[in-house]
Design a protein around this motif. Structure first.
Motif, PDB file in Angstrom:
ATOM      1  N   THR A  44       0.829  -1.211   0.000  1.00  0.00           N
ATOM      2  CA  THR A  44       0.000   0.000   0.000  1.00  0.00           C
ATOM      3  C   THR A  44       0.860   1.256   0.000  1.00  0.00           C
ATOM      4  OG1 THR A  44      -0.223  -0.177   2.398  1.00  0.00           O
ATOM      5  CG2 THR A  44      -2.028  -1.052   1.075  1.00  0.00           C
ATOM      6  N   ASN A  45       1.927   1.245   0.790  1.00  0.00           N
ATOM      7  CA  ASN A  45       2.850   2.376   0.844  1.00  0.00           C
ATOM      8  C   ASN A  45       3.503   2.576  -0.522  1.00  0.00           C
ATOM      9  OD1 ASN A  45       4.409   4.485   1.875  1.00  0.00           O
ATOM     10  ND2 ASN A  45       5.953   3.111   2.715  1.00  0.00           N
ATOM     11  N   LEU A  46       3.946   1.497  -1.110  1.00  0.00           N
ATOM     12  CA  LEU A  46       4.593   1.547  -2.414  1.00  0.00           C
ATOM     13  C   LEU A  46       3.628   2.074  -3.479  1.00  0.00           C
ATOM     14  CD1 LEU A  46       7.362   0.784  -3.578  1.00  0.00           C
ATOM     15  CD2 LEU A  46       6.323  -1.338  -4.309  1.00  0.00           C
ATOM     16  N   SER A  47       2.392   1.606  -3.444  1.00  0.00           N
ATOM     17  CA  SER A  47       1.391   2.066  -4.408  1.00  0.00           C
ATOM     18  C   SER A  47       1.153   3.570  -4.294  1.00  0.00           C
ATOM     19  CB  SER A  47       0.071   1.317  -4.215  1.00  0.00           C
ATOM     20  OG  SER A  47       0.237  -0.027  -4.588  1.00  0.00           O
ATOM     21  N   ASN A  48       1.146   4.078  -3.069  1.00  0.00           N
ATOM     22  CA  ASN A  48       0.971   5.527  -2.882  1.00  0.00           C
ATOM     23  C   ASN A  48       2.141   6.297  -3.484  1.00  0.00           C
ATOM     24  OD1 ASN A  48      -1.520   5.438  -1.570  1.00  0.00           O
ATOM     25  ND2 ASN A  48      -0.567   5.118   0.419  1.00  0.00           N
ATOM     26  N   HIS A  49       3.354   5.805  -3.276  1.00  0.00           N
ATOM     27  CA  HIS A  49       4.527   6.477  -3.836  1.00  0.00           C
ATOM     28  C   HIS A  49       4.530   6.393  -5.364  1.00  0.00           C
ATOM     29  CE1 HIS A  49       6.650   7.699  -0.247  1.00  0.00           C
ATOM     30  NE2 HIS A  49       6.393   6.518   0.301  1.00  0.00           N
ATOM     31  N   LEU A  50       4.116   5.254  -5.898  1.00  0.00           N
ATOM     32  CA  LEU A  50       4.033   5.107  -7.354  1.00  0.00           C
ATOM     33  C   LEU A  50       2.994   6.055  -7.946  1.00  0.00           C
ATOM     34  CD1 LEU A  50       4.383   1.245  -7.618  1.00  0.00           C
ATOM     35  CD2 LEU A  50       5.945   2.941  -8.615  1.00  0.00           C
ATOM     36  N   ARG A  51       1.888   6.275  -7.234  1.00  0.00           N
ATOM     37  CA  ARG A  51       0.876   7.226  -7.679  1.00  0.00           C
ATOM     38  C   ARG A  51       1.459   8.626  -7.764  1.00  0.00           C
ATOM     39  NH1 ARG A  51      -1.617  10.569  -4.756  1.00  0.00           N
ATOM     40  NH2 ARG A  51      -1.328   9.394  -2.848  1.00  0.00           N
ATOM     41  N   VAL A  52       2.221   9.018  -6.739  1.00  0.00           N
ATOM     42  CA  VAL A  52       2.855  10.345  -6.733  1.00  0.00           C
ATOM     43  C   VAL A  52       3.815  10.473  -7.922  1.00  0.00           C
ATOM     44  CG1 VAL A  52       4.433  11.859  -5.456  1.00  0.00           C
ATOM     45  CG2 VAL A  52       2.594  10.681  -4.245  1.00  0.00           C
ATOM     46  N   LEU A  53       4.612   9.443  -8.141  1.00  0.00           N
ATOM     47  CA  LEU A  53       5.561   9.466  -9.262  1.00  0.00           C
ATOM     48  C   LEU A  53       4.829   9.510 -10.605  1.00  0.00           C
ATOM     49  CD1 LEU A  53       8.156   6.865  -7.955  1.00  0.00           C
ATOM     50  CD2 LEU A  53       8.571   9.313  -8.319  1.00  0.00           C
ATOM     51  N   ARG A  54       3.733   8.779 -10.707  1.00  0.00           N
ATOM     52  CA  ARG A  54       2.947   8.772 -11.943  1.00  0.00           C
ATOM     53  C   ARG A  54       2.307  10.138 -12.187  1.00  0.00           C
ATOM     54  NH1 ARG A  54      -0.054   4.896 -10.555  1.00  0.00           N
ATOM     55  NH2 ARG A  54      -1.893   6.093 -10.087  1.00  0.00           N
ATOM     56  N   GLU A  55       1.716  10.725 -11.146  1.00  0.00           N
ATOM     57  CA  GLU A  55       1.073  12.039 -11.286  1.00  0.00           C
ATOM     58  C   GLU A  55       2.085  13.134 -11.615  1.00  0.00           C
ATOM     59  OE1 GLU A  55      -1.142  12.523  -7.661  1.00  0.00           O
ATOM     60  OE2 GLU A  55      -2.751  11.182  -8.341  1.00  0.00           O
ATOM     61  N   ALA A  56       3.326  12.966 -11.161  1.00  0.00           N
ATOM     62  CA  ALA A  56       4.379  13.935 -11.462  1.00  0.00           C
ATOM     63  C   ALA A  56       4.970  13.713 -12.857  1.00  0.00           C
ATOM     64  CB  ALA A  56       5.480  13.856 -10.409  1.00  0.00           C
ATOM     65  N   GLY A  57       4.576  12.620 -13.498  1.00  0.00           N
ATOM     66  CA  GLY A  57       5.058  12.334 -14.837  1.00  0.00           C
ATOM     67  C   GLY A  57       6.414  11.654 -14.882  1.00  0.00           C
ATOM     68  N   VAL A  58       6.877  11.158 -13.742  1.00  0.00           N
ATOM     69  CA  VAL A  58       8.199  10.529 -13.665  1.00  0.00           C
ATOM     70  C   VAL A  58       8.156   9.088 -14.167  1.00  0.00           C
ATOM     71  CG1 VAL A  58      10.082   9.868 -12.099  1.00  0.00           C
ATOM     72  CG2 VAL A  58       8.861  12.020 -11.753  1.00  0.00           C
ATOM     73  N   VAL A  59       7.048   8.401 -13.921  1.00  0.00           N
ATOM     74  CA  VAL A  59       6.894   7.021 -14.389  1.00  0.00           C
ATOM     75  C   VAL A  59       5.618   6.909 -15.212  1.00  0.00           C
ATOM     76  CG1 VAL A  59       8.136   6.027 -12.420  1.00  0.00           C
ATOM     77  CG2 VAL A  59       5.657   6.197 -12.340  1.00  0.00           C
ATOM     78  N   GLU A  60       5.595   5.892 -16.048  1.00  0.00           N
ATOM     79  CA  GLU A  60       4.371   5.578 -16.774  1.00  0.00           C
ATOM     80  C   GLU A  60       4.050   4.109 -16.565  1.00  0.00           C
ATOM     81  OE1 GLU A  60       6.379   5.144 -21.195  1.00  0.00           O
ATOM     82  OE2 GLU A  60       5.415   7.014 -20.637  1.00  0.00           O
ATOM     83  N   THR A  61       2.788   3.771 -16.720  1.00  0.00           N
ATOM     84  CA  THR A  61       2.349   2.403 -16.477  1.00  0.00           C
ATOM     85  C   THR A  61       2.180   1.646 -17.779  1.00  0.00           C
ATOM     86  OG1 THR A  61       0.031   3.070 -16.483  1.00  0.00           O
ATOM     87  CG2 THR A  61       1.145   3.021 -14.349  1.00  0.00           C
ATOM     88  N   GLU A  62       2.290   0.335 -17.643  1.00  0.00           N
ATOM     89  CA  GLU A  62       2.106  -0.564 -18.782  1.00  0.00           C
ATOM     90  C   GLU A  62       1.357  -1.788 -18.267  1.00  0.00           C
ATOM     91  OE1 GLU A  62       5.102  -3.419 -21.128  1.00  0.00           O
ATOM     92  OE2 GLU A  62       5.692  -1.305 -21.117  1.00  0.00           O
ATOM     93  N   PRO A  63       0.046  -1.881 -18.578  1.00  0.00           N
ATOM     94  CA  PRO A  63      -0.715  -3.033 -18.117  1.00  0.00           C
ATOM     95  C   PRO A  63      -0.232  -4.314 -18.803  1.00  0.00           C
ATOM     96  CG  PRO A  63      -2.130  -1.498 -19.322  1.00  0.00           C
ATOM     97  CD  PRO A  63      -0.751  -0.950 -19.338  1.00  0.00           C
ATOM     98  N   CYS A  64      -0.170  -5.386 -18.027  1.00  0.00           N
ATOM     99  CA  CYS A  64       0.260  -6.681 -18.550  1.00  0.00           C
ATOM    100  C   CYS A  64      -0.518  -7.756 -17.795  1.00  0.00           C
ATOM    101  CB  CYS A  64       1.764  -6.851 -18.376  1.00  0.00           C
ATOM    102  SG  CYS A  64       2.407  -8.352 -19.124  1.00  0.00           S
ATOM    103  N   GLY A  65      -1.650  -8.171 -18.373  1.00  0.00           N
ATOM    104  CA  GLY A  65      -2.513  -9.124 -17.683  1.00  0.00           C
ATOM    105  C   GLY A  65      -3.068  -8.513 -16.414  1.00  0.00           C
ATOM    106  N   ARG A  66      -2.896  -9.202 -15.318  1.00  0.00           N
ATOM    107  CA  ARG A  66      -3.402  -8.658 -14.048  1.00  0.00           C
ATOM    108  C   ARG A  66      -2.361  -7.818 -13.321  1.00  0.00           C
ATOM    109  NH1 ARG A  66      -2.902 -11.958  -9.228  1.00  0.00           N
ATOM    110  NH2 ARG A  66      -1.293 -13.511  -9.583  1.00  0.00           N
ATOM    111  N   PHE A  67      -1.204  -7.625 -13.933  1.00  0.00           N
ATOM    112  CA  PHE A  67      -0.133  -6.830 -13.335  1.00  0.00           C
ATOM    113  C   PHE A  67       0.001  -5.492 -14.038  1.00  0.00           C
ATOM    114  CE2 PHE A  67       1.062 -11.272 -12.613  1.00  0.00           C
ATOM    115  CZ  PHE A  67       1.196 -11.262 -11.234  1.00  0.00           C
TER     116      PHE A  67
END
Length: 102
Positions: A44-67
């Motif tokens: 949960t902590n990691l997901s929150n940090h990833l959200r911040v990074l995503r909203e800041a445009g630092v990371v992007e997501t790539e869906p792959c099945g259920r991951f």
């Protein structure tokens, strides 16, 4: 011409866990499960940090099945590095400039 350094992005990257995530993603694209294993952080902590990074445009997501995989946006990091390089160059050329006191 000197531009201002992106202070919002610096704040985002100033968190030790987020910086660790960025460092890991600079080496390979990882899913949340991999990042939990590598960092030891709770999911949960990691997901929150990833959200911040995503909203800041630092990371992007790539869906792959259920991951969901996360990938570092090198252009964002390169832009920030360029801003710091410009700041360093300005400091080098201004080293002999000294404003006199009144």
């Amino acid at each position: 011409m000197l531009t201002s350094v992106d202070t919002d992005l610096i704040r985002v990257l100033a968190d030790p866990l987020r910086l660790q995530i960025v460092t890991l993603l600079a080496q390979e694209t990882l899913c949340t499960t991999h990042l939990v294993e590598e960092t030891g952080a709770k999911q949960t902590n990691l997901s929150n940090h990833l959200r911040v990074l995503r909203e800041a445009g630092v990371v992007e997501t790539e869906p792959c099945g259920r991951f969901t995989y996360y990938k570092l946006r090198a252009d964002v990091i390169a832009s920030l590095a360029g801003q710091f390089a410009e700041l360093a160059e300005s400091a080098r050329t201004a080293a002999d400039n000294k404003r006199s006191c009144p």
